[in-house]
Scaffold this motif. Structure first.
Motif, mmCIF file in Angstrom:
data_model
loop_
_atom_site.group_PDB
_atom_site.id
_atom_site.type_symbol
_atom_site.label_atom_id
_atom_site.label_comp_id
_atom_site.label_asym_id
_atom_site.label_seq_id
_atom_site.Cartn_x
_atom_site.Cartn_y
_atom_site.Cartn_z
ATOM 1 N N ALA A 69 0.882 -1.265 0.175
ATOM 2 C CA ALA A 69 0.082 0.051 0.086
ATOM 3 C C ALA A 69 0.747 1.284 0.062
ATOM 4 O O ALA A 69 1.875 1.245 0.487
ATOM 5 C CB ALA A 69 -0.878 0.059 1.163
ATOM 6 N N ILE A 70 0.497 2.299 -0.462
ATOM 7 C CA ILE A 70 0.994 3.658 -0.722
ATOM 8 C C ILE A 70 0.126 4.784 0.165
ATOM 9 O O ILE A 70 -1.182 4.990 -0.285
ATOM 10 C CB ILE A 70 1.388 4.009 -2.113
ATOM 11 C CG1 ILE A 70 2.061 3.045 -2.679
ATOM 12 C CG2 ILE A 70 1.849 5.509 -1.919
ATOM 13 C CD1 ILE A 70 2.478 3.182 -4.242
ATOM 14 N N LEU A 71 0.555 5.372 1.077
ATOM 15 C CA LEU A 71 -0.008 6.237 1.717
ATOM 16 C C LEU A 71 0.166 7.744 1.006
ATOM 17 O O LEU A 71 1.219 8.114 0.642
ATOM 18 C CB LEU A 71 0.552 6.535 3.132
ATOM 19 C CG LEU A 71 0.300 5.574 4.230
ATOM 20 C CD1 LEU A 71 0.862 5.715 5.475
ATOM 21 C CD2 LEU A 71 -1.239 5.309 4.438
ATOM 22 N N LEU A 72 -1.058 8.455 0.843
ATOM 23 C CA LEU A 72 -0.736 9.532 -0.070
ATOM 24 C C LEU A 72 -0.838 10.734 0.628
ATOM 25 O O LEU A 72 -0.724 10.797 1.884
ATOM 26 C CB LEU A 72 -2.120 9.500 -0.973
ATOM 27 C CG LEU A 72 -2.191 8.443 -1.934
ATOM 28 C CD1 LEU A 72 -3.606 8.475 -2.842
ATOM 29 C CD2 LEU A 72 -0.967 8.077 -2.869
ATOM 30 N N ALA B 148 4.893 5.589 1.840
ATOM 31 C CA ALA B 148 4.331 6.749 1.990
ATOM 32 C C ALA B 148 5.089 7.917 1.170
ATOM 33 O O ALA B 148 6.171 8.002 1.072
ATOM 34 C CB ALA B 148 4.483 7.000 3.484
ATOM 35 N N MET B 149 4.081 8.722 0.633
ATOM 36 C CA MET B 149 4.728 10.111 0.089
ATOM 37 C C MET B 149 5.094 10.806 1.170
ATOM 38 O O MET B 149 4.606 10.930 2.307
ATOM 39 C CB MET B 149 3.449 10.705 -0.636
ATOM 40 C CG MET B 149 2.944 9.957 -2.207
ATOM 41 S SD MET B 149 1.551 10.903 -2.853
ATOM 42 C CE MET B 149 2.637 12.349 -3.129
ATOM 43 N N THR B 150 6.225 11.673 0.687
ATOM 44 C CA THR B 150 6.675 12.601 1.865
ATOM 45 C C THR B 150 6.709 14.041 1.602
ATOM 46 O O THR B 150 6.796 14.863 2.376
ATOM 47 C CB THR B 150 8.284 11.961 2.080
ATOM 48 O OG1 THR B 150 8.774 12.249 0.966
ATOM 49 C CG2 THR B 150 8.564 10.846 2.797
ATOM 50 N N GLY B 151 6.159 14.274 0.361
ATOM 51 C CA GLY B 151 6.019 15.732 -0.182
ATOM 52 C C GLY B 151 7.364 16.311 -0.753
ATOM 53 O O GLY B 151 8.274 15.693 -0.671
ATOM 54 N N PRO B 152 7.318 17.694 -1.107
ATOM 55 C CA PRO B 152 6.127 18.560 -0.682
ATOM 56 C C PRO B 152 4.816 18.480 -1.637
ATOM 57 O O PRO B 152 4.069 19.240 -1.501
ATOM 58 C CB PRO B 152 6.892 19.723 -0.888
ATOM 59 C CG PRO B 152 7.782 19.548 -1.963
ATOM 60 C CD PRO B 152 8.239 18.204 -2.113
ATOM 61 N N GLY B 153 4.864 17.495 -2.404
ATOM 62 C CA GLY B 153 3.890 17.553 -3.674
ATOM 63 C C GLY B 153 2.454 16.860 -2.853
ATOM 64 O O GLY B 153 2.521 16.222 -2.036
ATOM 65 N N PHE B 154 1.246 16.816 -3.574
ATOM 66 C CA PHE B 154 0.116 16.085 -3.080
ATOM 67 C C PHE B 154 -0.368 15.363 -4.262
ATOM 68 O O PHE B 154 -0.107 15.421 -5.418
ATOM 69 C CB PHE B 154 -0.876 17.312 -2.923
ATOM 70 C CG PHE B 154 -0.343 18.145 -1.913
ATOM 71 C CD1 PHE B 154 -0.565 17.996 -0.692
ATOM 72 C CD2 PHE B 154 0.124 19.551 -2.508
ATOM 73 C CE1 PHE B 154 -0.357 18.917 0.411
ATOM 74 C CE2 PHE B 154 0.564 20.403 -1.307
ATOM 75 C CZ PHE B 154 0.406 20.039 0.250
ATOM 76 N N ALA B 155 -1.141 14.209 -3.792
ATOM 77 C CA ALA B 155 -1.814 13.376 -4.803
ATOM 78 C C ALA B 155 -2.972 12.873 -4.081
ATOM 79 O O ALA B 155 -2.985 12.348 -2.735
ATOM 80 C CB ALA B 155 -0.758 12.133 -5.132
ATOM 81 N N ASP C 29 4.799 12.894 -9.668
ATOM 82 C CA ASP C 29 6.112 12.293 -9.849
ATOM 83 C C ASP C 29 6.764 11.502 -8.394
ATOM 84 O O ASP C 29 7.018 10.212 -9.046
ATOM 85 C CB ASP C 29 7.391 13.531 -10.129
ATOM 86 C CG ASP C 29 7.212 14.063 -11.269
ATOM 87 O OD1 ASP C 29 6.584 13.516 -12.287
ATOM 88 O OD2 ASP C 29 7.580 15.349 -11.595
ATOM 89 N N GLU C 30 6.244 11.928 -7.430
ATOM 90 C CA GLU C 30 6.849 11.013 -6.174
ATOM 91 C C GLU C 30 6.028 10.016 -6.385
ATOM 92 O O GLU C 30 6.482 8.620 -6.013
ATOM 93 C CB GLU C 30 6.592 11.760 -5.023
ATOM 94 C CG GLU C 30 7.151 10.907 -3.526
ATOM 95 C CD GLU C 30 6.765 11.551 -2.423
ATOM 96 O OE1 GLU C 30 7.477 11.056 -1.545
ATOM 97 O OE2 GLU C 30 6.168 12.580 -2.550
#
Length: 259
Positions: free
Chosen positions: A80-83, A110-117, A143-144
């Motif tokens: 799983a990927i945390l957004l 997990a995404m760490t940012g700074p972007g959002f999805a 992209d992340e």
């Protein structure tokens, strides 16, 4: 890649009473809470009836939109990927789904940012994953997320969502592995190359967010012309009430994480 519809598990969250104040792009009246709860319960019952093991997490009163579990994570058999949701009021939801997903998946990224999805901007195909740029998913976040999908073995493409469409999957969904249902504004999306593109009938753009579970397609009960179109193609459809969740910009895919 595995068949994108052969789900065995789903994770949902009970709507909180605060859900009637959920985010909506175009204003409009609040949903009726009793009706919203009934729609959610019918949805969970339908997933179970189709053979999925469905776990339902408790309501989160501090997060009106938390019943839409799909926006805060992606789930696959491999992990799983945390957004990072694009709406600031939804950022805190991620912490509440981390533990449940870690318990149910072999890997948790997990995404760490700074972007959002947002998960509503992510469409899984049979051979790749499309990430749609929108007001909730920015290029940095896309992209992340594409890199994290690569870590799980999934190839990602980044598409542009028309300004008239809230989330990428507000405007398109898979009918089957080779066929996509889309609103007219997205019919020429280059990322649909190799797929048969079926356009929603006039006035039924809201029907585009269907949800295929195994051999059955869930569809909003109001969209009769689209139901007829799918039935004529031999699709096993299951009409679902979505009147109340539609008041808060949601559809059928939003209310569960599936793998």
């Amino acid at each position: 890649m595995a068949d994108p519809f052969q789900f065995t598990h789903a994770l949902c969250r009970t709507p909180a009473a605060s859900a009637v104040t959920g985010i909506r792009a175009g204003g409009g009246p609040d949903p009726d809470f009793a009706g919203l709860l009934a729609e959610h319960e019918a949805y969970v019952a339908t997933l179970r009836g189709l053979g999925l093991r469905v776990d339902v997490l408790p309501a989160l009163d501090d997060f009106p939109d938390a019943l839409f579990t799909e926006d805060v994570a992606l789930t696959f058999p491999e992990g799983a990927i945390l957004l990072r949701p694009g709406a600031p009021t939804r950022a805190g939801e991620v912490a509440h789904v981390r533990g449940p997903l870690a318990e149910r998946h072999p890997r948790l990224l997990a995404m760490t940012g700074p972007g959002f999805a947002d998960g509503g901007d992510v469409l899984r195909l049979a051979d790749r994953v499309i990430i749609g740029l929108s007001d909730r998913t920015d290029p940095t976040g896309a992209d992340e997320l594409a890199r994290l999908l690569g870590d799980l073995g999934y190839r990602a493409e980044i598409a542009t969502t028309p300004k008239s469409v809230l989330h990428f999957k507000t405007g398109c969904s898979l009918i089957d592995a080779e066929t996509i249902l889309t609103v007219p504004a997205m019919r020429d999306c280059p990322e649909f190359a190799g797929l048969e593109v079926v356009v929603t009938p006039r006035g039924e753009e809201g029907a585009a967010n269907i949800l295929r579970i195994r051999e059955t397609v869930l569809i909003g009960h109001r969209w009769q012309a689209t139901q007829d179109l799918l039935s004529a193609r031999g699709v096993d459809i299951r009409p679902m009430a979505t009147d109340e969740i539609a008041h808060i910009d949601a559809g059928l895919s939003c209310m569960s994480l599936r793998w």
